[in-house]
Write a protein that holds these residues in place. Structure first.
Motif, PDB file in Angstrom:
ATOM      1  N   SER A  30     -52.871  91.970  28.363  1.00  0.00           N
ATOM      2  CA  SER A  30     -53.628  92.410  27.187  1.00  0.00           C
ATOM      3  C   SER A  30     -53.607  93.922  27.020  1.00  0.00           C
ATOM      4  O   SER A  30     -53.494  94.427  25.893  1.00  0.00           O
ATOM      5  CB  SER A  30     -55.063  91.894  27.231  1.00  0.00           C
ATOM      6  OG  SER A  30     -55.749  92.402  28.334  1.00  0.00           O
ATOM      7  N   THR A  31     -53.690  94.678  28.104  1.00  0.00           N
ATOM      8  CA  THR A  31     -53.660  96.138  27.980  1.00  0.00           C
ATOM      9  C   THR A  31     -52.290  96.607  27.495  1.00  0.00           C
ATOM     10  O   THR A  31     -52.200  97.448  26.591  1.00  0.00           O
ATOM     11  CB  THR A  31     -54.017  96.812  29.322  1.00  0.00           C
ATOM     12  OG1 THR A  31     -55.295  96.320  29.745  1.00  0.00           O
ATOM     13  CG2 THR A  31     -54.077  98.317  29.188  1.00  0.00           C
ATOM     14  N   ALA A  32     -51.241  96.053  28.063  1.00  0.00           N
ATOM     15  CA  ALA A  32     -49.887  96.420  27.622  1.00  0.00           C
ATOM     16  C   ALA A  32     -49.662  96.028  26.167  1.00  0.00           C
ATOM     17  O   ALA A  32     -49.080  96.807  25.393  1.00  0.00           O
ATOM     18  CB  ALA A  32     -48.850  95.756  28.517  1.00  0.00           C
ATOM     19  N   SER A  33     -50.145  94.858  25.786  1.00  0.00           N
ATOM     20  CA  SER A  33     -49.976  94.414  24.397  1.00  0.00           C
ATOM     21  C   SER A  33     -50.725  95.324  23.432  1.00  0.00           C
ATOM     22  O   SER A  33     -50.204  95.686  22.372  1.00  0.00           O
ATOM     23  CB  SER A  33     -50.490  92.979  24.239  1.00  0.00           C
ATOM     24  OG  SER A  33     -49.751  92.104  25.044  1.00  0.00           O
ATOM     25  N   LEU A  34     -51.937  95.714  23.799  1.00  0.00           N
ATOM     26  CA  LEU A  34     -52.721  96.613  22.950  1.00  0.00           C
ATOM     27  C   LEU A  34     -52.019  97.961  22.805  1.00  0.00           C
ATOM     28  O   LEU A  34     -51.875  98.483  21.688  1.00  0.00           O
ATOM     29  CB  LEU A  34     -54.119  96.809  23.546  1.00  0.00           C
ATOM     30  CG  LEU A  34     -55.016  97.806  22.815  1.00  0.00           C
ATOM     31  CD1 LEU A  34     -55.363  97.288  21.424  1.00  0.00           C
ATOM     32  CD2 LEU A  34     -56.274  98.063  23.617  1.00  0.00           C
ATOM     33  N   GLY A  55     -59.461  99.479  25.522  1.00  0.00           N
ATOM     34  CA  GLY A  55     -59.053  98.103  25.807  1.00  0.00           C
ATOM     35  C   GLY A  55     -59.273  97.743  27.263  1.00  0.00           C
ATOM     36  O   GLY A  55     -59.686  96.623  27.594  1.00  0.00           O
ATOM     37  N   LEU A  56     -59.015  98.695  28.142  1.00  0.00           N
ATOM     38  CA  LEU A  56     -59.205  98.471  29.575  1.00  0.00           C
ATOM     39  C   LEU A  56     -60.680  98.234  29.908  1.00  0.00           C
ATOM     40  O   LEU A  56     -61.031  97.286  30.609  1.00  0.00           O
ATOM     41  CB  LEU A  56     -58.672  99.677  30.344  1.00  0.00           C
ATOM     42  CG  LEU A  56     -58.340  99.491  31.800  1.00  0.00           C
ATOM     43  CD1 LEU A  56     -57.208  98.482  31.967  1.00  0.00           C
ATOM     44  CD2 LEU A  56     -57.938 100.830  32.401  1.00  0.00           C
ATOM     45  N   VAL A  57     -61.552  99.089  29.373  1.00  0.00           N
ATOM     46  CA  VAL A  57     -62.983  98.956  29.641  1.00  0.00           C
ATOM     47  C   VAL A  57     -63.532  97.672  29.013  1.00  0.00           C
ATOM     48  O   VAL A  57     -64.235  96.892  29.673  1.00  0.00           O
ATOM     49  CB  VAL A  57     -63.757 100.190  29.125  1.00  0.00           C
ATOM     50  CG1 VAL A  57     -65.255  99.965  29.181  1.00  0.00           C
ATOM     51  CG2 VAL A  57     -63.369 101.426  29.925  1.00  0.00           C
ATOM     52  N   ALA A 157     -58.859  95.971  35.523  1.00  0.00           N
ATOM     53  CA  ALA A 157     -58.684  97.408  35.326  1.00  0.00           C
ATOM     54  C   ALA A 157     -57.563  97.987  36.183  1.00  0.00           C
ATOM     55  O   ALA A 157     -56.852  98.888  35.759  1.00  0.00           O
ATOM     56  CB  ALA A 157     -59.997  98.132  35.625  1.00  0.00           C
ATOM     57  N   VAL A 158     -57.394  97.477  37.399  1.00  0.00           N
ATOM     58  CA  VAL A 158     -56.418  98.024  38.325  1.00  0.00           C
ATOM     59  C   VAL A 158     -55.040  97.388  38.141  1.00  0.00           C
ATOM     60  O   VAL A 158     -54.021  98.039  38.339  1.00  0.00           O
ATOM     61  CB  VAL A 158     -56.906  97.848  39.784  1.00  0.00           C
ATOM     62  CG1 VAL A 158     -55.847  98.266  40.781  1.00  0.00           C
ATOM     63  CG2 VAL A 158     -58.181  98.650  39.995  1.00  0.00           C
TER      64      VAL A 158
END
Length: 174
Positions: A30-34, A55-57, A157-158
């Protein structure tokens, strides 16, 4: 006589490990996609960074909340089954004893040996015997909502920052 058992089985880690794998995988995807979506919209580096951090938080908080609710419902179900089992042991101990015998016979013990095992295990702790052998609830696999929530949030997150996860974005080497 005391016996030392040096094996360390991984099943005792299954609760947090499942949450860790789900959290890390979701964090990576999801983070990479965002970030890719925001970058594709021709945003500048600072907008991409803000979107990635937000997005991470948000994702870590969402994963923690979802994991907590999910595992809490499992813990509630386990506790309800244990409460029901306590009542059955108080009100119908003979039926519960016979139920254990039947479980052990189905697992391959003779009727006589199953009776002996049921007698010994219920003499020590009847609820523990029933929770383990009838309900399948064992201490090292009991639902732990807070542990699952924290694990999921941290790995969400990591996960995207772990070098071992970067292989998702590289083509396979032939």
């Amino acid at each position: 006589m005391s016996r030392l058992h040096s094996e360390h089985h991984l099943v005792s880690r299954i609760g947090w490990l499942r949450a860790a794998v789900l959290g890390a995988n979701d964090g990576i995807v999801s983070t990479a996609s965002l970030i890719m979506g925001v970058a594709t919209a021709s945003a500048g580096p600072s907008q991409i960074l803000v979107a990635g951090v937000a997005g991470l938080v948000a994702g870590a908080m969402s994963m923690a909340a979802g994991e907590y609710v999910s595992v809490s419902s499992q813990a509630d179900t386990e506790e309800a089954d244990l409460a029901r089992e306590r009542i059955e042991l108080e009100t119908q101990p003979e039926a519960e004893y016979e139920e254990l015998i039947e479980i052990y016979v189905k697992r391959g013990l003779t009727d006589e040996l199953a009776r002996q095992v049921a007698i010994q295990l219920t003499a020590n702790d009847a609820l523990d015997a029933h929770s383990h052998d009838e309900l399948g609830i064992v201490e090292h696999m009991a639902a732990r909502p807070v542990e699952a929530a924290l694990t999921s949030a941290v790995t969400f997150a990591v996960g995207p920052h772990c070098p071992c996860s970067w292989s998702y974005f590289r083509p396979p080497r032939c």
